[in-house]
Design an enzyme around this catalytic site. Structure first.
Site, short mmCIF file in Angstrom:
data_model
loop_
_atom_site.label_atom_id
_atom_site.label_comp_id
_atom_site.label_asym_id
_atom_site.label_seq_id
_atom_site.Cartn_x
_atom_site.Cartn_y
_atom_site.Cartn_z
N LYS A 103 49.42 100.31 37.05
CA LYS A 103 48.75 99.88 38.26
C LYS A 103 48.08 98.53 38.06
CE LYS A 103 47.90 103.94 38.32
NZ LYS A 103 47.19 105.17 38.20
N GLU A 115 55.04 114.04 39.33
CA GLU A 115 53.62 114.34 39.12
C GLU A 115 52.91 114.68 40.44
OE1 GLU A 115 50.61 111.59 39.31
OE2 GLU A 115 51.87 109.80 39.13
N1 PSU Z 1 50.50 106.10 40.35
C1 PSU Z 1 50.24 105.97 41.66
N2 PSU Z 1 49.13 106.57 42.14
C2 PSU Z 1 48.33 107.36 41.35
C3 PSU Z 1 48.62 107.52 39.97
C4 PSU Z 1 49.73 106.85 39.54
O1 PSU Z 1 51.01 105.33 42.37
O2 PSU Z 1 47.37 107.94 41.84
C5 PSU Z 1 47.79 108.43 39.09
C6 PSU Z 1 48.72 108.94 38.01
O3 PSU Z 1 48.72 110.34 38.07
C7 PSU Z 1 48.14 108.43 36.72
C8 PSU Z 1 46.67 108.38 37.04
O4 PSU Z 1 48.45 109.25 35.64
O5 PSU Z 1 46.69 107.86 38.39
C9 PSU Z 1 45.89 107.54 36.05
O6 PSU Z 1 44.55 107.79 36.18
P1 PSU Z 1 43.52 107.30 35.03
O7 PSU Z 1 43.52 105.82 35.14
O8 PSU Z 1 42.18 107.91 35.41
O9 PSU Z 1 44.03 107.82 33.73
#
Ligand code: PSU
Ligand code: MN
Length: 309
Positions: A160, A28
């Site tokens: 996370k 990604e």
């Molecule tokens: N994992 C990481 N750092 C990130 C992300 C994931 O180590 O920045 C990103 C991923 O792309 C994930 C996104 O899909 O954060 C999720 O964001 P949200 O909570 O706004 O859906």
């Protein structure tokens, strides 16, 4: 009514690998555009690609460049995503805007799954998936429903830790996503190895992961298999120190009225500052570790007969 031709480009090396059923791992780019600071983000993207190659698979880094949905990014494109201005964070809702307005951006886990599915890639390595937010339980990352409709093996270090992990596991269950602990019986907490939450099932080999994935898809299931791997011991954060930093970061986000897509990048950035770079170190190491395991899974999957997808 005019329709916009779907601008979709796949690098020849990846296209060939896929038609010859050679192992490919999707990567990604929201982690590059919105998750990590420059230049660590660029180094990380390059390291992940290299790790995938060294582990015997072809990397397919996914993103959007000038309205083109891209499977595989050349060096220059990767640099633009690492260091550019006005980049979008692209999940399901954001593709149309990016394509119609010729914008560029990083694809989240949700966005990457959509493109990987179009390209028929079966394995994807990331850091931590999105999930249910702690302060706003209605803020559910689009990653979760997308995992529910994407037949890929996704390798991550859990969700996370800034999120509500029990609720995130519940929503994964609702969406029919098996959660397999690779060598562990506990869901990792991204920066930390332990969350106290059990995984559905512990697997101890790549062969076991692939056997379950094949059974899942042969049964007609369309959802992803989530393989969770704890961060390497040497860089993992201590759980208490991590929680203290999360509490502070969440309070600040609340006070500053941060909302929507900005929440996750804000919290990740503050975590790096509050832990004096330790969270960043853990983040980089676990991403590389996940890339290596994903490549092994891709190899094993590619070695058997093609699946009816
Ligand atoms: N994992 C990481 N750092 C990130 C992300 C994931 O180590 O920045 C990103 C991923 O792309 C994930 C996104 O899909 O954060 C999720 O964001 P949200 O909570 O706004 O859906
Ligand atoms: Mn959200």
């Amino acid at each position: 009514m005019n329709t916009i031709p779907l601008a979709y480009k796949i690098l020849p090396e990846i296209g060939e690998a896929l038609s010859n059923r050679r192992p490919v791992v999707a990567l990604e780019t929201a982690v590059v555009t919105h998750g990590l600071p420059y230049p660590e983000n660029l180094e990380l993207a390059q390291t992940m690609e290299k790790t995938v190659r060294q582990s015997g698979a072809i990397p397919a880094t996914i993103g959007v460049i000038d309205g083109n949905i891209r499977v595989g990014l050349e060096q220059e494109a990767l640099e633009r995503l690492a260091n550019g201005k006005g980049l979008l964070k692209i999940s399901r809702r954001d593709f149309a805007q990016a394509v119609a307005l010729n914008a560029s951006g990083g694809t989240t886990v949700a966005g990457t799954l959509i493109v990987a599915r179009m390209a028929r890639i079966q394995v994807f390595a990331t850091g931590g998936i999105g999930g249910v937010h702690r302060q706003a339980p209605f803020d559910i990352s689009p990653d979760l429903p997308e995992l529910g409709r994407s037949p890929l093996v996704v390798v991550c270090a859990g969700a996370k830790a800034i999120l509500n992990l029990p609720a995130t596991l519940e929503v994964l269950e609702t969406n029919g996503v098996p959660v397999l602990g690779f060598g562990v019986d506990e869901f990792p907490a991204f920066y930390a190895r332990h969350s106290g939450l059990p995984v559905q099932y512990q697997v101890n080999s790549v062969e076991a992961i692939v056997a379950i994935a094949k059974a899942h898809w042969q049964l007609g299931m369309k959802s992803a298999i989530l393989v969770v791997v704890p961060p390497p011991e040497e860089v993992a954060l201590n759980e208490d120190a991590m929680e203290a930093a999360i509490t502070t970061a969440l309070e600040e986000a609340h006070q500053q009225g941060i909302s929507g897509q900005a929440v996750t990048p804000f919290l990740l950035g503050r975590m790096a500052e509050l832990t004096a770079g330790e969270s960043l170190r853990a983040n980089l190491a676990l991403l590389e570790n996940n890339a290596r395991i994903a490549a092994q899974i891709a190899q094993q999957l590619a070695s058997g007969p093609a699946l009816p997808l």
